[in-house]
Design an enzyme around this catalytic site. Structure first.
Site, PDB file in Angstrom:
ATOM      1  CD  GLN A 269      -3.041  -0.988   2.260  1.00 21.97           C
ATOM      2  OE1 GLN A 269      -3.262  -1.996   2.896  1.00 21.97           O
ATOM      3  NE2 GLN A 269      -3.637   0.160   2.536  1.00 21.97           N
TER       4      GLN A 269
ATOM      5  NE  ARG B 158     -13.820   0.845   3.194  1.00 25.51           N
ATOM      6  CZ  ARG B 158     -14.295   0.336   2.076  1.00 25.51           C
ATOM      7  NH1 ARG B 158     -14.366  -0.949   1.922  1.00 25.51           N
ATOM      8  NH2 ARG B 158     -14.710   1.117   1.109  1.00 25.51           N
ATOM      9  CB  CYS B 159     -10.644   3.345  10.324  1.00 25.91           C
ATOM     10  SG  CYS B 159      -9.474   3.070  11.650  1.00 25.91           S
TER      11      CYS B 159
ATOM     12  CD  GLU C 207      -9.468   4.518   5.547  1.00 24.69           C
ATOM     13  OE1 GLU C 207      -9.209   4.407   6.724  1.00 24.69           O
ATOM     14  OE2 GLU C 207      -8.817   3.984   4.634  1.00 24.69           O
TER      15      GLU C 207
HETATM   16  O1  CDP Z   1      -7.124   6.801   0.259  1.00 26.28           O
HETATM   17  P1  CDP Z   1      -8.258   6.070  -0.378  1.00 26.28           P
HETATM   18  O2  CDP Z   1      -8.198   6.050  -1.874  1.00 26.28           O
HETATM   19  O3  CDP Z   1      -8.500   4.740   0.226  1.00 26.28           O
HETATM   20  O4  CDP Z   1      -9.606   6.834   0.035  1.00 26.28           O
HETATM   21  P2  CDP Z   1     -10.287   8.166  -0.478  1.00 26.28           P
HETATM   22  O5  CDP Z   1      -9.303   9.255  -0.615  1.00 26.28           O
HETATM   23  O6  CDP Z   1     -11.417   8.414   0.469  1.00 26.28           O
HETATM   24  O7  CDP Z   1     -10.855   7.833  -1.902  1.00 26.28           O
HETATM   25  C1  CDP Z   1     -11.614   6.699  -2.238  1.00 26.28           C
HETATM   26  C2  CDP Z   1     -12.206   6.923  -3.634  1.00 26.28           C
HETATM   27  O8  CDP Z   1     -13.316   7.836  -3.524  1.00 26.28           O
HETATM   28  C3  CDP Z   1     -11.216   7.544  -4.611  1.00 26.28           C
HETATM   29  O9  CDP Z   1     -11.428   7.056  -5.916  1.00 26.28           O
HETATM   30  C4  CDP Z   1     -11.587   8.999  -4.528  1.00 26.28           C
HETATM   31  O10 CDP Z   1     -11.165   9.759  -5.609  1.00 26.28           O
HETATM   32  C5  CDP Z   1     -13.111   8.953  -4.360  1.00 26.28           C
HETATM   33  N1  CDP Z   1     -13.585  10.187  -3.688  1.00 26.28           N
HETATM   34  C6  CDP Z   1     -14.435  11.049  -4.339  1.00 26.28           C
HETATM   35  O11 CDP Z   1     -14.876  10.765  -5.458  1.00 26.28           O
HETATM   36  N2  CDP Z   1     -14.797  12.244  -3.737  1.00 26.28           N
HETATM   37  C7  CDP Z   1     -14.365  12.545  -2.498  1.00 26.28           C
HETATM   38  N3  CDP Z   1     -14.701  13.696  -1.914  1.00 26.28           N
HETATM   39  C8  CDP Z   1     -13.533  11.643  -1.803  1.00 26.28           C
HETATM   40  C9  CDP Z   1     -13.149  10.469  -2.443  1.00 26.28           C
END
Ligand code: CDP
Length: 805
Positions: A236, A383-384, A759
């Site tokens: 990761q 997942r947090c 998360e």
């Molecule tokens: O770090 P991780 O990718 O696990 O988590 P994240 O930043 O929460 O994003 C998860 C997915 O959700 C990614 O494809 C982000 O681009 C999308 N996302 C989104 O579309 N809009 C947001 N405000 C936050 C996340």
């Protein structure tokens, strides 16, 4: 369509930028079997490694006899700690400032610990030969209970005997790791002493496991001619792995290439460094051949990073009309045999100090004691974001417990204690500055959506019916309002092994107006290739479909700290926007030159720069890209590319309101989720469809954790849930329907106002499910019971309350 006649709205839609539910570009290859996972990597002459693992949770390793294994045709080597010791590789540093045995060095501390590593021509020979390695063990007393461990004379970590100072301060006992304190102890105790009401409870968040469908694995390939090590793996954080491999192996970092190919889920399990990586690298260096190691399911569940195992003793003080005045929490954290938690260096209990939750609590104190036991190491943020799930579960249970004590409606208790919109940015008593929020709006919307009053009326009727013998089913309404903290983090506060937690993006625009972007993060199913292209599309006006995204190759991607703790959008997403803005700034100069006006006389318009006051005179981004490569522009270098390393000024604080309506059969302990409503606020939404998918996945994992999933040990330290027959992984059969909803409160410091979301559903989902179980039994006197709420435990609650006659 014609660029001259298209409306700005049509042009924007054409880009499939932010706000569009663009379909996941990754899925074309995943759904056609074209994914490229670690186990798909096959190199010439590749060997396979398999571990000999300890059947005992605590034992001295008296002797390891390799002879029978080495005699098996096809076995190339059998490594033990003795072989690794001359290289200084029989122990490795952990992410938490501790060290961990790579292969058993004199003793084992948990069942499944790695004792020897067999390298053979194929996986079957390696596995068969591993069975033939004879290990003499001398059993030692086993400690699986952290409270017992703190009292016991048995010294688990003999290598630390006599050391009273640990990586995070003084150690109180030979099985104690650290004490971490936050907030004001004296002031909190004074508030508790004077309060109208104090509710007290022990809240246990059991040990569980991220259990990604793809287990951990790697392929190490040392090229003795070039001196270059290529390490493919389920990482990761590929760059951090490269640095760690360099530091512990002594290989120069430029001679190490780490590649994370497609990853089948991570959820924190693939952040840390495992013995399998070290042994495979050593084996490849020694043999000169590539070596693959891939865990099986049991190995994954028994030995790689677990999650939670926090015993949280809480006290919450309030006025008699329900205004919370103070919160006290003492956590006993079971870290297993080594402290291998994946937390930023200065946070040995992660961000547990977000445990004041969504509430304006003026005084608070948190202490966490880390303890060694005979269990697997590696507490991760399943997942947090670094223990936020524990924190959210703790406060959301304490609110319910307080509501019982006050004889108050728990929704109303939350409402009167929420941090108000006008209090943001909000300074919490435990040290965080919440960036933005509008909790009351979200809460009211959620309660209205589920017809909260109607549900309570139905519940009251159900209780009457139950008491009158007309039904054997109870109705529970599980409420949760959570606040997450994601986007680690400001470099000044957050580092992992000394590496500041910034992130990065490099964008190159090609002459024909398409682009490639490379990031320091790595998707494990979150859809980065889809969504980060959308950020770029909106920022620079090239269609998302024309932007390739690449992550996970340390030879090509700029340095980054990886993907976990929902940090990708808050940090790398911000870097992406900032790199795109650098490109747009240069594009503005190119456009002005082409249009023969001053830089200040052009303005941005969706996908082009046009002359102010003369919109018919414009240059599209595509035209500008071509000009960047084919025109000599005075004062400007050719080309169009940029890189951004983004150090966020603060973390982001997504939040949400979740409500679970659950039916419970008191005779069988069976439960059924009748309704689950999830309102998330992750600031600016990049891709609503992907957000919904993230919420569905995260709530399903929350369901698993709350309602059945656990890593359970018997008193001998045997893992009782080492297969998917025993470890609950919901399938479509158990997964209910979810209703998703949202509000939008942008982050004021993020370039596009986005907060993380991946998360949140796990953080908010677990207390929602658990609170539904508790709520069903509340009218009959239940205050607190421990997760997971499987059928047996629910039956026992009902039995304990005298419901079985
Ligand atoms: O770090 P991780 O990718 O696990 O988590 P994240 O930043 O929460 O994003 C998860 C997915 O959700 C990614 O494809 C982000 O681009 C999308 N996302 C989104 O579309 N809009 C947001 N405000 C936050 C996340």
């Amino acid at each position: 369509m014609n660029e001259q006649t298209m409306t700005p709205g049509e042009r924007a839609a054409n880009l499939k930028g932010m706000g569009s539910s663009r379909k996941r570009v990754e899925d074309v290859r995943f759904t056609q079997g074209k994914g490229n996972y670690v186990d798909d990597i096959k190199l010439d002459g590749m060997l396979f490694g398999a571990f000999v693992r300890s059947p005992y949770a605590h034992a001295r390793v008296v002797n390891v006899n390799k002879e029978a294994a080495l005699a098996v045709p096809g076995v190339v080597a059998v490594l033990t700690a003795e072989d690794l010791a001359p290289l200084g590789l029989h122990w490795m540093p952990t992410l938490a400032g501790d060290k961990q045995m790579v292969l058993a060095d004199g003793k084992v501390l948990f069942q499944g610990q790695e004792v020897a590593y067999v390298v053979a021509e194929n996986r079957y020979i390696a596995a068969d030969a591993a069975e033939l390695v004879e290990v003499d063990y001398e059993e030692l007393p086993v400690l699986t209970d952290p409270f017992e461990a703190l009292k016991s004379d048995v010294v688990l970590r003999e290598d630390l005997a006599g050391q009273t100072e640990g990586a995070h301060g003084p150690r109180k006992h030979h099985n104690h790791i650290f004490t971490w304190e936050q907030g004001d102890k004296d002031a909190t105790e004074a508030v508790l002493g004077e309060a109208d009401v104090v509710a007290e409870e022990m809240v246990y968040y059991h040990r569980t496991h991220p259990c990604p469908l793809e287990t951990c694995g790697c392929v190490a390939s040392m090229d003795k001619v070039t001196g270059k090590l290529t390490l493919y793996g389920t990482f990761q954080a590929p760059h951090a792995i490269r640095t760690v491999v360099s530091l512990i192996s002594g290989l120069a970092e430029h001679n190490i290439r780490v590649i994370s190919p497609d990853i089948g889920g991570g959820f924190g399990n693939k952040v840390g460094a495992y013995a399998g990586y070290v042994c495979s690298v050593v084996a490849s260096i020694v043999t000169g051949q590539p070596v693959k190691w891939v865990e099986n399911r049991m190995e994954n569940l028994m030995s790689t990073a677990f999650a939670r195992d926090y015993w949280m003793q809480g006290k919450i003080a309030a006025t008699k009309d329900g205004k919370i005045t103070g919160l006290w929490c003492h956590t006993t954290a079971d870290h297993g045999g080594f402290d291998a938690c994946a937390d930023p260096t200065k946070f040995p209990a992660g961000f547990m100090n977000i445990c004041t939750g969504s509430y304006d609590i003026p005084t608070a104190y948190l202490a966490v004691d880390g303890v060694y036991t005979n269990k697997a190491p590696g507490g991760v943020a399943y997942r947090c974001s670094f223990r936020v799930t524990e924190a959210a579960y703790f406060i959301e249970r304490m609110i319910e417990v307080l509501a019982i004590k006050l004889n108050m409606d728990a929704a109303e208790l939350r409402r009167i204690n929420f941090i108000r919109k006008d209090q943001f940015p909000y300074q919490s008593a435990l040290g965080w500055e919440y960036d933005s929020g509008d909790y009351h709006t979200a809460w009211d919307k959620a309660l209205k959506a589920v017809d909260y009053e109607g549900l309570r009326a139905e519940q009251a009727q159900r209780i009457e019916d139950f008491k009158a013998g007309r039904t054997r089913k109870l109705l529970g309404v599980g409420l949760t309002h959570f606040t997450e903290i994601v986007g680690a983090g400001p470099v000044k506060n957050c580092d992992i092994l000394g590496l500041g937690m910034f992130d990065s993006c490099e964008i190159r625009i090609h002459p024909t107006g398409s682009a490639i972007a490379r990031l320091g993060t790595i998707s494990q199913g979150q859809g980065h290739a889809t969504t980060f292209a959308q950020i770029i599309a909106s920022e620079i006006g090239l269609p998302a479909d024309d932007i390739t995204l690449e992550e996970g190759d340390t030879d090509t991607a700029p340095y980054g700290l990886g993907t976990y703790g929902s940090r990708s959008t808050p940090v790398a997403g911000a870097a992406t926007a900032m790199a795109a803005r650098k490109i747009r700034a240069k594009a503005q100069m190119i456009a002005a030159y082409l249009l023969e006006v001053h830089d200040d006389d052009v303005e941005w318009d969706v996908d082009r720069f046009s002359v102010k006051g003369a919109p018919e005179r414009f240059k599209t981004m595509k035209e500008i890209a071509f000009a960047a490569y084919n025109q000599a522009i005075p004062g400007l270098e050719p080309g169009l590319e940029a890189v951004s390393y983004y150090d966020p000024p603060n973390m982001t604080y997504p939040f949400g309101a979740y409500i679970c309506v659950m039916e419970i059969d008191v005779d069988t302990g069976e439960w059924e989720v009748r309704q689950f409503y999830a309102l998330d606020d992750c600031g600016t939404r990049i891709n609503p469809m992907i957000i919904e998918g993230q919420v569905h996945g995260g709530v399903t994992e929350a369901l698993a954790i709350a309602m059945g999933q656990e890593i359970a040990y018997d008193e001998m330290g045997n893992v009782k849930t080492g297969t998917l027959m025993d470890f609950f992984l919901p399938t479509a059969w158990e997964t209910p329907n979810y209703t998703t909803d949202h509000t939008v409160t942008p982050s004021p410091h993020h370039p596009i106002g986005a907060k993380g979301v991946g998360e949140s559903p796990n953080v908010g989902g677990v207390p929602a499910f658990s609170n539904a179980v508790h709520d069903a039994f509340r009218p009959f006197g239940l205050v607190q019971s421990h997760m997971p709420h499987d059928h047996w435990r629910i039956w026992k609650i009902a039995n304990g309350l005298g419901m079985h006659g």
